[in-house]
Scaffold this motif. Structure first.
Motif, PDB file in Angstrom:
ATOM      1  N   GLY A 201      41.057  26.390  42.674  1.00 13.93           N
ATOM      2  CA  GLY A 201      41.683  27.252  43.672  1.00 13.93           C
ATOM      3  C   GLY A 201      40.806  28.440  44.053  1.00 13.93           C
ATOM      4  N   PRO A 202      40.422  29.285  43.074  1.00 14.31           N
ATOM      5  CA  PRO A 202      39.546  30.415  43.392  1.00 14.31           C
ATOM      6  C   PRO A 202      38.210  29.998  43.993  1.00 14.31           C
ATOM      7  CG  PRO A 202      40.568  30.732  41.253  1.00 14.31           C
ATOM      8  CD  PRO A 202      40.915  29.350  41.694  1.00 14.31           C
ATOM      9  N   ARG A 203      37.665  28.877  43.535  1.00  9.96           N
ATOM     10  CA  ARG A 203      36.382  28.423  44.082  1.00  9.96           C
ATOM     11  C   ARG A 203      36.536  28.047  45.546  1.00  9.96           C
ATOM     12  NH1 ARG A 203      32.041  29.038  45.338  1.00  9.96           N
ATOM     13  NH2 ARG A 203      30.313  27.558  45.204  1.00  9.96           N
ATOM     14  N   LYS A 204      37.629  27.403  45.905  1.00  8.53           N
ATOM     15  CA  LYS A 204      37.880  27.037  47.298  1.00  8.53           C
ATOM     16  C   LYS A 204      38.052  28.281  48.156  1.00  8.53           C
ATOM     17  CE  LYS A 204      41.040  24.284  50.153  1.00  8.53           C
ATOM     18  NZ  LYS A 204      42.248  23.406  50.133  1.00  8.53           N
ATOM     19  N   ASP A 205      38.791  29.261  47.648  1.00 18.83           N
ATOM     20  CA  ASP A 205      38.989  30.508  48.394  1.00 18.83           C
ATOM     21  C   ASP A 205      37.662  31.246  48.584  1.00 18.83           C
ATOM     22  OD1 ASP A 205      41.679  29.965  48.477  1.00 18.83           O
ATOM     23  OD2 ASP A 205      42.181  31.265  46.773  1.00 18.83           O
ATOM     24  N   MET A 206      36.822  31.239  47.540  1.00 20.04           N
ATOM     25  CA  MET A 206      35.537  31.923  47.612  1.00 20.04           C
ATOM     26  C   MET A 206      34.642  31.275  48.672  1.00 20.04           C
ATOM     27  SD  MET A 206      33.059  32.867  44.401  1.00 20.04           S
ATOM     28  CE  MET A 206      34.527  33.022  43.373  1.00 20.04           C
ATOM     29  N   ALA A 207      34.656  29.944  48.729  1.00 19.15           N
ATOM     30  CA  ALA A 207      33.849  29.241  49.720  1.00 19.15           C
ATOM     31  C   ALA A 207      34.329  29.552  51.138  1.00 19.15           C
ATOM     32  CB  ALA A 207      33.903  27.733  49.456  1.00 19.15           C
ATOM     33  N   LYS A 208      35.638  29.644  51.305  1.00 15.96           N
ATOM     34  CA  LYS A 208      36.194  29.979  52.615  1.00 15.96           C
ATOM     35  C   LYS A 208      35.770  31.377  53.043  1.00 15.96           C
ATOM     36  CE  LYS A 208      40.632  30.458  55.021  1.00 15.96           C
ATOM     37  NZ  LYS A 208      42.124  30.346  54.874  1.00 15.96           N
ATOM     38  N   LEU A 209      35.835  32.333  52.116  1.00 18.83           N
ATOM     39  CA  LEU A 209      35.415  33.698  52.422  1.00 18.83           C
ATOM     40  C   LEU A 209      33.931  33.771  52.726  1.00 18.83           C
ATOM     41  CD1 LEU A 209      37.462  35.579  49.668  1.00 18.83           C
ATOM     42  CD2 LEU A 209      37.797  35.776  52.152  1.00 18.83           C
ATOM     43  N   ARG A 211      32.099  31.398  54.119  1.00 14.32           N
ATOM     44  CA  ARG A 211      31.884  30.885  55.469  1.00 14.32           C
ATOM     45  C   ARG A 211      32.242  31.950  56.516  1.00 14.32           C
ATOM     46  NH1 ARG A 211      34.111  26.199  53.045  1.00 14.32           N
ATOM     47  NH2 ARG A 211      36.181  26.675  53.895  1.00 14.32           N
ATOM     48  N   ARG A 212      33.290  32.687  56.229  1.00 14.12           N
ATOM     49  CA  ARG A 212      33.677  33.776  57.131  1.00 14.12           C
ATOM     50  C   ARG A 212      32.578  34.832  57.197  1.00 14.12           C
ATOM     51  NH1 ARG A 212      39.206  36.431  55.541  1.00 14.12           N
ATOM     52  NH2 ARG A 212      39.893  34.305  56.022  1.00 14.12           N
ATOM     53  N   LEU A 213      31.971  35.095  56.050  1.00 12.40           N
ATOM     54  CA  LEU A 213      30.895  36.084  55.994  1.00 12.40           C
ATOM     55  C   LEU A 213      29.662  35.574  56.736  1.00 12.40           C
ATOM     56  CD1 LEU A 213      30.360  38.868  54.648  1.00 12.40           C
ATOM     57  CD2 LEU A 213      29.315  37.626  52.762  1.00 12.40           C
ATOM     58  N   ASP A 214      29.333  34.305  56.550  1.00  7.34           N
ATOM     59  CA  ASP A 214      28.151  33.728  57.192  1.00  7.34           C
ATOM     60  C   ASP A 214      28.247  33.784  58.714  1.00  7.34           C
ATOM     61  OD1 ASP A 214      26.896  33.142  54.801  1.00  7.34           O
ATOM     62  OD2 ASP A 214      27.739  31.120  54.665  1.00  7.34           O
ATOM     63  N   ARG A 215      29.460  33.724  59.232  1.00  8.96           N
ATOM     64  CA  ARG A 215      29.621  33.765  60.690  1.00  8.96           C
ATOM     65  C   ARG A 215      29.294  35.134  61.272  1.00  8.96           C
ATOM     66  NH1 ARG A 215      34.184  30.307  59.535  1.00  8.96           N
ATOM     67  NH2 ARG A 215      35.608  32.097  59.546  1.00  8.96           N
ATOM     68  N   GLN A 216      29.243  36.157  60.402  1.00  5.61           N
ATOM     69  CA  GLN A 216      28.984  37.521  60.890  1.00  5.61           C
ATOM     70  C   GLN A 216      27.492  37.803  61.069  1.00  5.61           C
ATOM     71  OE1 GLN A 216      31.672  39.410  61.721  1.00  5.61           O
ATOM     72  NE2 GLN A 216      32.789  37.549  61.107  1.00  5.61           N
ATOM     73  N   GLY A 217      26.620  36.967  60.519  1.00  9.11           N
ATOM     74  CA  GLY A 217      25.190  37.204  60.630  1.00  9.11           C
ATOM     75  C   GLY A 217      24.465  36.680  59.401  1.00  9.11           C
ATOM     76  N   GLU A 218      23.170  36.931  59.344  1.00 12.92           N
ATOM     77  CA  GLU A 218      22.366  36.452  58.219  1.00 12.92           C
ATOM     78  C   GLU A 218      22.722  37.219  56.951  1.00 12.92           C
ATOM     79  OE1 GLU A 218      17.674  35.924  56.851  1.00 12.92           O
ATOM     80  OE2 GLU A 218      18.188  36.813  58.797  1.00 12.92           O
ATOM     81  N   VAL A 219      23.093  36.497  55.897  1.00 13.80           N
ATOM     82  CA  VAL A 219      23.489  37.102  54.629  1.00 13.80           C
ATOM     83  C   VAL A 219      22.278  37.104  53.696  1.00 13.80           C
ATOM     84  CG1 VAL A 219      25.035  36.969  52.643  1.00 13.80           C
ATOM     85  CG2 VAL A 219      25.849  36.289  54.919  1.00 13.80           C
ATOM     86  N   ALA A 220      22.002  38.268  53.093  1.00 17.09           N
ATOM     87  CA  ALA A 220      20.852  38.385  52.184  1.00 17.09           C
ATOM     88  C   ALA A 220      21.287  39.084  50.906  1.00 17.09           C
ATOM     89  CB  ALA A 220      19.715  39.156  52.844  1.00 17.09           C
ATOM     90  N   PHE A 221      20.937  38.487  49.768  1.00 15.39           N
ATOM     91  CA  PHE A 221      21.167  39.095  48.457  1.00 15.39           C
ATOM     92  C   PHE A 221      19.815  39.581  47.957  1.00 15.39           C
ATOM     93  CE2 PHE A 221      21.222  38.529  43.761  1.00 15.39           C
ATOM     94  CZ  PHE A 221      22.175  39.487  43.460  1.00 15.39           C
ATOM     95  N   VAL A 222      19.724  40.880  47.656  1.00 14.51           N
ATOM     96  CA  VAL A 222      18.443  41.499  47.337  1.00 14.51           C
ATOM     97  C   VAL A 222      18.511  42.182  45.979  1.00 14.51           C
ATOM     98  CG1 VAL A 222      16.728  43.223  48.040  1.00 14.51           C
ATOM     99  CG2 VAL A 222      17.951  41.889  49.779  1.00 14.51           C
ATOM    100  N   LYS A 223      17.554  41.880  45.126  1.00 13.25           N
ATOM    101  CA  LYS A 223      17.355  42.662  43.913  1.00 13.25           C
ATOM    102  C   LYS A 223      16.310  43.715  44.230  1.00 13.25           C
ATOM    103  CE  LYS A 223      15.229  42.504  39.346  1.00 13.25           C
ATOM    104  NZ  LYS A 223      14.049  43.289  39.817  1.00 13.25           N
ATOM    105  N   ALA A 224      16.643  44.983  44.045  1.00 14.94           N
ATOM    106  CA  ALA A 224      15.712  46.063  44.350  1.00 14.94           C
ATOM    107  C   ALA A 224      14.460  45.923  43.494  1.00 14.94           C
ATOM    108  CB  ALA A 224      16.375  47.417  44.114  1.00 14.94           C
ATOM    109  N   SER A 225      13.319  45.839  44.129  1.00 15.41           N
ATOM    110  CA  SER A 225      12.065  45.641  43.395  1.00 15.41           C
ATOM    111  C   SER A 225      10.999  46.670  43.744  1.00 15.41           C
ATOM    112  CB  SER A 225      11.516  44.233  43.660  1.00 15.41           C
ATOM    113  OG  SER A 225      11.347  44.010  45.048  1.00 15.41           O
TER     114      SER A 225
END
Length: 407
Positions: A201-209, A211-225
């Motif tokens: 259940g939570p995994r399905k909800d997370m995937a849905k969220l 996809r909603r985020l991806d529609r807003q633009g390029e998503v980037a996860f950054v570790k400060a280096s």
């Protein structure tokens, strides 16, 4: 001159944990001696030896030094670094990083956390555990070298550290706190980690969220280096936290300049060997979430997690940055992700297990007794408010109004 301490806490049965420190027979119990250090320089070599196992990132020497350097002057705190040895003239077996804090009207001995460390646990000699009976003798030796104070209060004591029993938690003066900590073991392929941790259940909800985020633009996860990335992401973290805490009427520890400087310095030190790691999640170049944690001995300790509000709230950016941190931790071959103190719904989505925390309180003067009574009354008032939501709502509304109009 040390002052005898009187415990106010009820006793509890001590569980047989660990193994004895010495091969001496039961009829010849090991004796312990304690030595008080007030500077890190005299104890640094031993500290580095002990921090390699059986300690959390909060007990690393570089982290503890930074705590006292940045927060000590503001909080009127001085270090009390206690070295415990087998007596007479035996090997060192334990280090306890304590602090003497001069509060208004009283003096209290606390763990050397000053509000920025989630766990209290002594550093132990490699390969040695301290059982409950031995810890009684150790604590007696520790108290004999402590300076005069009205109160000893050590909070957030876990029952184990790195799969080793925490001897501090076996003392009869300890009582269970209302707060809990949580975490989850991580293993296997980082790419499929969330599939193994999360229920369907939570995994399905997370995937849905997501996809909603991806529609807003390029998503980037950054570790400060780089220092520049540290400053940019940390600025976003501070602003997101400040905005959120203002909305809900809570005091933000990061609003103190010394605390903000401490965490920023820790993130910068993480670029050159320190334990801190800083992460940011952006969409189309806009930072929408940030996370700050510590890495030590195969464990990631999550300290701070923030997210942008407004139009981003319905995408749950905090959930996404937590998921990315989990994947990163496993890719770094860490095997435990510690969500630390506080039980919140989003943590349960990742299959965490909770554990209790203990608190040690000992009174050493009439003034200390009065302080303890006042603290108990405050805790009682907080519990009452939690069971009376209407009054709690009014109080929160008043707090928000004051914070908006302060200054």
């Amino acid at each position: 001159m040390s002052l005898p301490l009187e415990s106010e806490m009820p006793t509890k049965a001590a569980a047989p944990v660990g193994r004895p420190l010495s091969a001496a027979p039961a009829s010849q119990p090991v004796r312990y001696a304690a030595r008080l250090h007030t500077t890190f320089d005299t104890i640094a070599p031993l500290w580095h030896e002990f921090e390699t196992e059986g300690a959390t990132a909060y007990q690393r020497l570089d982290w503890v030094r930074s705590v006292i350097d940045h927060l000590g002057p503001t909080m009127r705190a001085s270090p009390l670094l206690v070295e415990v040895t087998e007596a007479p003239g035996g090997r060192a077996v334990m280090l306890l990083p304590l602090a003497l804090v001069r509060e208004r009207g009283y003096r209290v001995v606390t763990w050397l956390d000053l509000g920025v460390c989630d766990y209290a646990a002594p550093l132990l000699a490699p390969g040695l555990d301290v059982g409950p009976d031995a810890m009684v003798s150790v604590w007696r030796a520790v108290r004999s070298v402590l300076p005069r104070a009205d109160l000893i209060r050590i909070s957030r004591i876990p029952d184990s550290v790195q799969a080793r029993p925490n001897p501090l938690a076996t003392l009869s003066q300890c009582r269970r706190m209302e707060m809990q900590a949580s975490g989850v073991a991580i293993e296997g392929d980082p790419a499929t980690l969330l599939d193994r941790l999360c229920r369907p259940g939570p995994r399905k909800d997370m995937a849905k969220l997501r996809r909603r985020l991806d529609r807003q633009g390029e998503v980037a996860f950054v570790k400060a280096s780089t220092p520049s990335e540290v400053d940019t992401i940390f600025d976003a973290l501070v602003e997101q936290r400040r905005t959120r805490f203002s909305e809900i009427g809570r005091f933000d520890l990061l609003s103190r300049p010394d605390v903000e400087a401490f965490y920023r310095a820790g993130a910068r030190a993480g670029l050159t060997g320190g334990p801190a790691r800083l992460f940011g999640l952006s969409v189309g170049g806009t930072w929408i979430a940030a996370a700050y944690g510590l890495v030590h001995a195969g464990t990631f300790h999550g300290l701070l997690l923030t997210m942008a509000g407004g139009p981003w709230r319905n995408t749950s950016p905090g959930l996404h940055v937590a998921a990315e941190c989990l994947r990163w931790a496993r890719a770094e071959e860490l095997d435990y992700f510690d969500f630390t103190v506080g039980v919140m719904p989003y943590k349960e989505d990742f299959g965490v297990q909770t554990r209790d925390l203990e608190e040690l309180v000992e009174v050493a003067s009439l003034r200390g007794r009065l302080v303890t009574m006042a603290l108990s009354a405050a805790a009682g008032a907080k519990t009452w408010l939690a069971t009376h939501p209407a009054w709690y709502g009014r109080l929160q509304k008043a707090r928000r109004w004051v914070r908006r109009h302060a200054g």
